[in-house]
Design a protein around this motif. Structure first.
Motif, PDB file in Angstrom:
ATOM      1  N   GLU A  56       0.822  -1.206   0.000  1.00  0.00           N
ATOM      2  CA  GLU A  56       0.000   0.000   0.000  1.00  0.00           C
ATOM      3  C   GLU A  56       0.854   1.254   0.000  1.00  0.00           C
ATOM      4  O   GLU A  56       0.529   2.239  -0.616  1.00  0.00           O
ATOM      5  N   ALA A  57       2.021   1.199   0.701  1.00  0.00           N
ATOM      6  CA  ALA A  57       2.720   2.432   0.937  1.00  0.00           C
ATOM      7  C   ALA A  57       4.039   2.563   0.213  1.00  0.00           C
ATOM      8  O   ALA A  57       4.380   3.643  -0.269  1.00  0.00           O
ATOM      9  N   THR A  84       0.534   7.355   1.816  1.00  0.00           N
ATOM     10  CA  THR A  84      -0.452   6.646   2.634  1.00  0.00           C
ATOM     11  C   THR A  84      -1.254   7.653   3.437  1.00  0.00           C
ATOM     12  O   THR A  84      -0.917   8.852   3.496  1.00  0.00           O
ATOM     13  N   LEU A  85      -2.294   7.183   4.073  1.00  0.00           N
ATOM     14  CA  LEU A  85      -3.067   8.057   4.951  1.00  0.00           C
ATOM     15  C   LEU A  85      -2.187   8.605   6.068  1.00  0.00           C
ATOM     16  O   LEU A  85      -2.340   9.756   6.487  1.00  0.00           O
ATOM     17  N   ARG A  86      -1.249   7.778   6.532  1.00  0.00           N
ATOM     18  CA  ARG A  86      -0.359   8.222   7.601  1.00  0.00           C
ATOM     19  C   ARG A  86       0.505   9.387   7.134  1.00  0.00           C
ATOM     20  O   ARG A  86       0.754  10.345   7.872  1.00  0.00           O
ATOM     21  N   LEU A  93      -2.473  17.354   5.628  1.00  0.00           N
ATOM     22  CA  LEU A  93      -3.479  17.444   4.570  1.00  0.00           C
ATOM     23  C   LEU A  93      -4.794  16.818   5.011  1.00  0.00           C
ATOM     24  O   LEU A  93      -5.856  17.155   4.491  1.00  0.00           O
ATOM     25  N   LEU A  94      -4.710  15.878   5.928  1.00  0.00           N
ATOM     26  CA  LEU A  94      -5.888  15.274   6.517  1.00  0.00           C
ATOM     27  C   LEU A  94      -5.828  15.427   8.027  1.00  0.00           C
ATOM     28  O   LEU A  94      -4.744  15.611   8.597  1.00  0.00           O
ATOM     29  N   GLY A 118      -3.541   6.564  10.996  1.00  0.00           N
ATOM     30  CA  GLY A 118      -3.794   6.355   9.580  1.00  0.00           C
ATOM     31  C   GLY A 118      -4.663   5.162   9.262  1.00  0.00           C
ATOM     32  O   GLY A 118      -4.949   4.899   8.101  1.00  0.00           O
ATOM     33  N   ARG A 119      -5.108   4.443  10.277  1.00  0.00           N
ATOM     34  CA  ARG A 119      -5.998   3.315  10.041  1.00  0.00           C
ATOM     35  C   ARG A 119      -7.449   3.790  10.022  1.00  0.00           C
ATOM     36  O   ARG A 119      -7.766   4.901  10.449  1.00  0.00           O
TER      37      ARG A 119
END
Length: 491
Positions: A56-57, A84-86, A93-94, A118-119
Motif C-alpha cells: 500500500e505504501a 499513505t493516509l499516515r 493534509l488530513l 492512519g488506520r
C-alpha cells in the motif's frame, strides 16, 4: 491480500499495512544510504536479506509507528503508492476524525473514522482496516460478493472529496512532477460533527435498528396495494411511492442457485402468525437462530415480537434490550426479522427492499464470512389469500447489477424447509400472553368475535390459520384451548 504477507522479521515495518520481501538483487545491494537510515528512522535491509516493499505504501517505517517515504535511488524516485493516509496526516493534509471517511456504492453508504495512526475504523462494526483499499474491498463485497477489488483511493471520500485528490495534492506539493488540475484542488478542511450513534451501534450491537417507517405499530395497512414486476421499476425515482409492492423473483428465473439453505421451526411461524392477527397495524419482530457455514444452513428457531409503538423510543429501546438478552441466554444469533402486511399481499414494498438490503449489510458486517439475513412477511387478512390461512413468505434481496447502481435491489423468493416442533414451549405461551396484554384496549385491536367472512369470525380464522402450524406431539384441540385461554385473559 494474496501474494502479500506480514513481516515479523522487520520490526521497523510494524504499522505498514502489508509488506512482502523480494529476493536480493545486485541493484538492491547497490542502494545508497537513505535519509531514513541517516536520521535513525529505521535501518535499511541488509544486502543479504533482500529489499522490503509495502504493497500500500512503499515506505520505510520506524518502531515508533510512523512511516517515512523512501527517497533513495536515482533522483529520489517516488511513486503514488508511497503516499499513505499516515503520510497525509503527518503533513496535515488530513485530520483524524469520526465519520470523515465515506464510501457510496450501489446505493449504500458506509462511514469510517480516520484514526491518528492512519488506520480506518468502520463505524458499523468497529472493524479496523489498514488502508482505503482494504476497507473499500470489504464494504463492496458485502453488497456485491462478486466484486474483486475496491479501488480504495478513488472510492473513499474524506469530507466529501475523493482521497485521490489529496494524494495528487501531496505529490504536487513535493514537486513530484504531478500536473495540477482543477480536480486536484482540495477543499479546506472543516471541523466535523460526530454523527449520532444508533442503538444498534452502541446499546445492542447485534440488533437491527429499525427505520422509522418499519418500527412496530406503524400505520394501519387498510388499502389494498397492487404489486408491480421488478423489471418495470427501472432506476430509483423519488416520486415513486415507497409502499409500492414488488413481485419476488425466483433464483431459477435468473439461472442462479439460492446461496443458502433455510429451515424454519413451526413455533416461529405459529408465534409470528398469532402476533400478526392481533392488530390491524403492521407488526415487527426479530428472528433468532443459527448459521452453519459448513452446510450453508440457516436455521430459524425462535421469533421475538417487538412490543412497542411508533415514536415510543424509550419502550423500543427497552424491548430491543430484552430481545438481545433473550438471544444471548438461549445461545442464539440474530438471523433476520419479520413484519406483516395485514390487508395486502405478502410481498415486499420498495421500502422493505431497502430495509432488508440494509439489514443484510449490518448482519454481514458483523462476521468475517458470508452470513445471510432472512426476512419473513405475513399477510393475515389479505382478501386474495386462497383461504383463512395466513400467507407467510420469505425473501432476500440481491444487489442490483454493478453497471446499474441506481436500481433497486432485487427481491428474491427463498425456498425454506418447515421443521415441525414437538410442542409449544412455555416461553412461546408466555410471549403470546404478553402480546395479548400489550394490544389490550388498543384502537387498532382486532375484535376476534366480529365476523371476518360470511362463514367465519376473526377467531375462527385465527384458529384455522394456526392449525397448520401446530406441534406434532400435541393435539390441535389442546393447542387451540391454550390459545383461547390466553385470549380470554386479555378480554
Amino acid at each position: 491480500m494474496e501474494g502479500w504477507t506480514r513481516l515479523a522479521l522487520y520490526p521497523e515495518l510494524i504499522g505498514c499495512p502489508e509488506a512482502s520481501v523480494s529476493p536480493p538483487t545486485p541493484a538492491h545491494r547497490a542502494l545508497p544510504p537513505t535519509p531514513a537510515a541517516a536520521n535513525g528512522w529505521g535501518p535499511l535491509p541488509s544486502p543479504g536479506r533482500g529489499r522490503v516493499t509495502c504493497r500500500e505504501a512503499g515506505v520505510w517505517g520506524s518502531g515508533r509507528g510512523e512511516a517515512r517515504p523512501w527517497q533513495g535511488g536515482p533522483g529520489g524516485a517516488f511513486t503514488r503508492r508511497a503516499v499513505t493516509l499516515r503520510v497525509l496526516l503527518k503533513d496535515a493534509l488530513l485530520e483524524p476524525g469520526a465519520g470523515v471517511l465515506s464510501i457510496y456504492y450501489l446505493g449504500k453508504k458506509f462511514l469510517g473514522d480516520l484514526q491518528p495512526d492512519g488506520r480506518i475504523m468502520w463505524q458499523e462494526t468497529g472493524q479496523i482496516f489498514n488502508s482505503p483499499s482494504a476497507w473499500a474491498t470489504h464494504c463492496k463485497k458485502l453488497v456485491n460478493p462478486a466484486k474483486k477489488s475496491g479501488c480504495g483511493w478513488a472510492s473513499v471520500k474524506y469530507k466529501g472529496q475523493k482521497l485521490d485528490k489529496y494524494k495528487a495534492t501531496w505529490l504536487r506539493l513535493h514537486q513530484l512532477h504531478t500536473p495540477a488540475t482543477a480536480a486536484d484542488e482540495v477543499c479546506a478542511t472543516t471541523s466535523s460533527r460526530k454523527p449520532p450513534r444508533s442503538l444498534w451501534n452502541e446499546g445492542c450491537p447485534c440488533l437491527f435498528l429499525l427505520p422509522e417507517a418499519t418500527t412496530p405499530g406503524k400505520r394501519v395497512d387498510s388499502k389494498i396495494r397492487v404489486p408491480v414486476r421488478y423489471c418495470m421499476l427501472g432506476s430509483r425515482d423519488s416520486a415513486r411511492n415507497p409502499h409500492t409492492l414488488v413481485e419476488v423473483t425466483s433464483f431459477a428465473a435468473i439461472n442462479k442457485f439460492q446461496p443458502f439453505n433455510v429451515a424454519v421451526s413451526s413455533n416461529v411461524l405459529f408465534l409470528l402468525d398469532f402476533h400478526s392477527h392481533l392488530t390491524r397495524s403492521e407488526v415487527v419482530g426479530y428472528l433468532g437462530g443459527r448459521w452453519d457455514i459448513n452446510s450453508q444452513m440457516l436455521t430459524v428457531l425462535r421469533a421475538f415480537p417487538c412490543r412497542s409503538r411508533l415514536g415510543d423510543a424509550e419502550t423500543a429501546a427497552a424491548t430491543e434490550e430484552e430481545i438481545y438478552q433473550s438471544l444471548f441466554l438461549r445461545g442464539l444469533s440474530l438471523v433476520g426479522w419479520y413484519h406483516s402486511h395485514p390487508h395486502s399481499p405478502a410481498l415486499p414494498s420498495l421500502q422493505d427492499i431497502d430495509a432488508q438490503m440494509d439489514y443484510q449489510l449490518r448482519l454481514q458486517g458483523s462476521s468475517n464470512g458470508f452470513q445471510p439475513c432472512l426476512a419473513l412477511l405475513c399477510s393475515p387478512y389479505y382478501s386474495g389469500n386462497p383461504g383463512p390461512e395466513s400467507k407467510i413468505s420469505p425473501f432476500w434481496v440481491m444487489p442490483p447489477p454493478e453497471q446499474r447502481p441506481s436500481d433497486y435491489g432485487i427481491p428474491m423468493d427463498v425456498e425454506m424447509a418447515y421443521v415441525q416442533d414437538s410442542f409449544l414451549t412455555n416461553d412461546i405461551l408466555h410471549e403470546m400472553t404478553l402480546l395479548v396484554e400489550f394490544y389490550k384496549g388498543a384502537p387498532d385491536l382486532v375484535r376476534l368475535q366480529e365476523p371476518w367472512s360470511q362463514e367465519h369470525t376473526h377467531l375462527d380464522k385465527l384458529k384455522i390459520s394456526l392449525a397448520s402450524r401446530t406441534p406434532k406431539d400435541q393435539s390441535l384441540c389442546h393447542v387451540l384451548e391454550q390459545v383461547c385461554g390466553i385470549l380470554k385473559q386479555g378480554s
